[in-house]
Design a protein around this motif. Structure first.
Motif, PDB file in Angstrom:
ATOM      1  N   GLU A  73     100.683 -11.722  81.668  1.00 36.41           N
ATOM      2  CA  GLU A  73     100.467 -13.039  81.102  1.00 36.41           C
ATOM      3  C   GLU A  73     101.766 -13.722  80.685  1.00 36.41           C
ATOM      4  OE1 GLU A  73      96.399 -11.349  78.970  1.00 36.41           O
ATOM      5  OE2 GLU A  73      98.211 -11.673  77.764  1.00 36.41           O
ATOM      6  N   LEU A  74     101.812 -15.036  80.873  1.00 36.05           N
ATOM      7  CA  LEU A  74     102.859 -15.844  80.264  1.00 36.05           C
ATOM      8  C   LEU A  74     102.477 -16.060  78.810  1.00 36.05           C
ATOM      9  CD1 LEU A  74     103.374 -18.710  82.886  1.00 36.05           C
ATOM     10  CD2 LEU A  74     105.015 -16.904  82.320  1.00 36.05           C
TER      11      LEU A  74
ATOM     12  N   LEU B  63     103.471 -18.012  75.071  1.00 35.06           N
ATOM     13  CA  LEU B  63     104.032 -19.282  74.651  1.00 35.06           C
ATOM     14  C   LEU B  63     105.075 -19.125  73.551  1.00 35.06           C
ATOM     15  CD1 LEU B  63     100.692 -21.308  74.442  1.00 35.06           C
ATOM     16  CD2 LEU B  63     102.177 -20.963  76.428  1.00 35.06           C
ATOM     17  N   THR B  64     105.920 -20.135  73.438  1.00 27.81           N
ATOM     18  CA  THR B  64     106.834 -20.192  72.308  1.00 27.81           C
ATOM     19  C   THR B  64     106.014 -20.349  71.028  1.00 27.81           C
ATOM     20  OG1 THR B  64     107.008 -22.595  72.462  1.00 27.81           O
ATOM     21  CG2 THR B  64     108.666 -21.285  73.689  1.00 27.81           C
TER      22      THR B  64
ATOM     23  N   GLU C  44     102.417 -22.067  70.841  1.00 29.36           N
ATOM     24  CA  GLU C  44     101.287 -21.244  70.397  1.00 29.36           C
ATOM     25  C   GLU C  44     100.581 -21.898  69.213  1.00 29.36           C
ATOM     26  OE1 GLU C  44     100.402 -16.897  68.445  1.00 29.36           O
ATOM     27  OE2 GLU C  44     101.913 -16.989  70.030  1.00 29.36           O
TER      28      GLU C  44
ATOM     29  N   HIS D   1      97.705 -17.668  76.082  1.00 32.06           N
ATOM     30  CA  HIS D   1      98.497 -17.189  77.222  1.00 32.06           C
ATOM     31  C   HIS D   1      97.945 -17.772  78.516  1.00 32.06           C
ATOM     32  CE1 HIS D   1      95.047 -14.444  77.056  1.00 32.06           C
ATOM     33  NE2 HIS D   1      95.156 -14.423  78.382  1.00 32.06           N
TER      34      HIS D   1
ATOM     35  N   VAL E  94     111.446 -16.691  84.976  1.00 29.53           N
ATOM     36  CA  VAL E  94     110.291 -17.120  84.190  1.00 29.53           C
ATOM     37  C   VAL E  94     110.426 -18.630  83.954  1.00 29.53           C
ATOM     38  CG1 VAL E  94     109.069 -16.880  81.997  1.00 29.53           C
ATOM     39  CG2 VAL E  94     110.195 -14.891  83.017  1.00 29.53           C
TER      40      VAL E  94
ATOM     41  N   SER F  30     108.772 -23.717  80.839  1.00 29.04           N
ATOM     42  CA  SER F  30     107.609 -24.403  80.273  1.00 29.04           C
ATOM     43  C   SER F  30     106.558 -24.571  81.369  1.00 29.04           C
ATOM     44  CB  SER F  30     108.005 -25.769  79.706  1.00 29.04           C
ATOM     45  OG  SER F  30     108.481 -26.611  80.736  1.00 29.04           O
ATOM     46  N   VAL F  31     105.363 -24.944  80.935  1.00 28.60           N
ATOM     47  CA  VAL F  31     104.289 -25.295  81.868  1.00 28.60           C
ATOM     48  C   VAL F  31     103.715 -26.641  81.439  1.00 28.60           C
ATOM     49  CG1 VAL F  31     103.671 -22.940  82.551  1.00 28.60           C
ATOM     50  CG2 VAL F  31     102.530 -23.984  80.583  1.00 28.60           C
TER      51      VAL F  31
ATOM     52  N   LEU G 190     106.487 -22.370  88.819  1.00 25.43           N
ATOM     53  CA  LEU G 190     105.366 -21.511  88.425  1.00 25.43           C
ATOM     54  C   LEU G 190     104.803 -20.780  89.642  1.00 25.43           C
ATOM     55  CD1 LEU G 190     103.489 -20.429  86.263  1.00 25.43           C
ATOM     56  CD2 LEU G 190     102.086 -22.495  86.542  1.00 25.43           C
TER      57      LEU G 190
ATOM     58  N   ILE H  90     107.431 -21.687  77.277  1.00 24.16           N
ATOM     59  CA  ILE H  90     107.125 -20.291  77.604  1.00 24.16           C
ATOM     60  C   ILE H  90     108.178 -19.400  76.946  1.00 24.16           C
ATOM     61  CG2 ILE H  90     106.942 -18.595  79.487  1.00 24.16           C
ATOM     62  CD1 ILE H  90     104.624 -20.667  79.316  1.00 24.16           C
TER      63      ILE H  90
ATOM     64  N   VAL I  79     106.878 -12.903  79.096  1.00 27.60           N
ATOM     65  CA  VAL I  79     105.773 -12.322  79.859  1.00 27.60           C
ATOM     66  C   VAL I  79     105.375 -11.008  79.200  1.00 27.60           C
ATOM     67  CG1 VAL I  79     105.056 -11.458  82.131  1.00 27.60           C
ATOM     68  CG2 VAL I  79     106.671 -13.363  81.977  1.00 27.60           C
TER      69      VAL I  79
END
Length: 165
Positions: A5-6, A8-9, A13, A42, A61, A64-65, A92, A148, A151
């Motif tokens: 899983e990715l 989050l910061t 989060e 995640h 990695v 961000s997304v 991604l 992100i 992982v």
């Protein structure tokens, strides 16, 4: 089940947890009701019963997304999984493929070309809950971009997390 899983910061989060909390306050299903220490927002990259902890990954990695619209997956009669979609950009996509090269054997729905990346907000809400859930989401929106932090490999059997990157 195991997953890669990715994560989050801390700021990203916190914004997703705010949505989870708003659903709880509205007395609706929410991932915020889970008390597991490993419960964190995640994006699942791979999942499978025997999924190994990947070694070296040959793609960076993403930093961000981007988020998209609300997403529903069927979860039995009159039930769904409610999530927020994640936009698949080149970075991604390349990282997702690298994860699958390093840790083969995932379930079909997580494989490249079949994957629907998302952040889960609630599991198994009733169809009748969905209008109220959408009202909550309108009042506490998920940002357009989420940072992100890294992982992790999650093992559902042992309930342990192993940092990957």
């Amino acid at each position: 089940m195991r997953s890669i899983e990715l994560v989050l910061t801390s700021d990203a989060e916190a914004t997703v947890r705010a949505v989870w909390d708003a659903l709880v306050v509205a007395d609706l299903p929410s991932m915020g009701r889970s008390t597991s220490e490993t419960n964190a927002p995640h994006v699942t990259l791979a999942a499978g019963e025997d999924l190994p902890v990947p070694g070296r990954l040959d793609a960076p990695v993403p930093a961000s997304v981007r988020t998209g619209g609300v997403l529903l997956f069927a979860a039995g009669p009159g039930r769904h999984v409610l999530g927020v979609s994640v936009v698949v950009d080149r970075a991604l996509l390349a990282f997702h493929e690298a994860v699958h090269r390093a840790a083969p054997g995932g379930v079909d729905t997580a494989l490249p070309g079949r994957w629907s990346p998302h952040l889960t907000l609630a599991r198994r809400p009733r169809d009748t809950d969905l209008p109220r859930m959408l009202d909550v989401l309108a009042s506490v929106p998920v940002p357009d971009e989420l940072g992100i932090a890294g992982v992790r490999h999650w093992d559902g059997k042992t309930r342990t997390v192993t940092p990957v990157v």
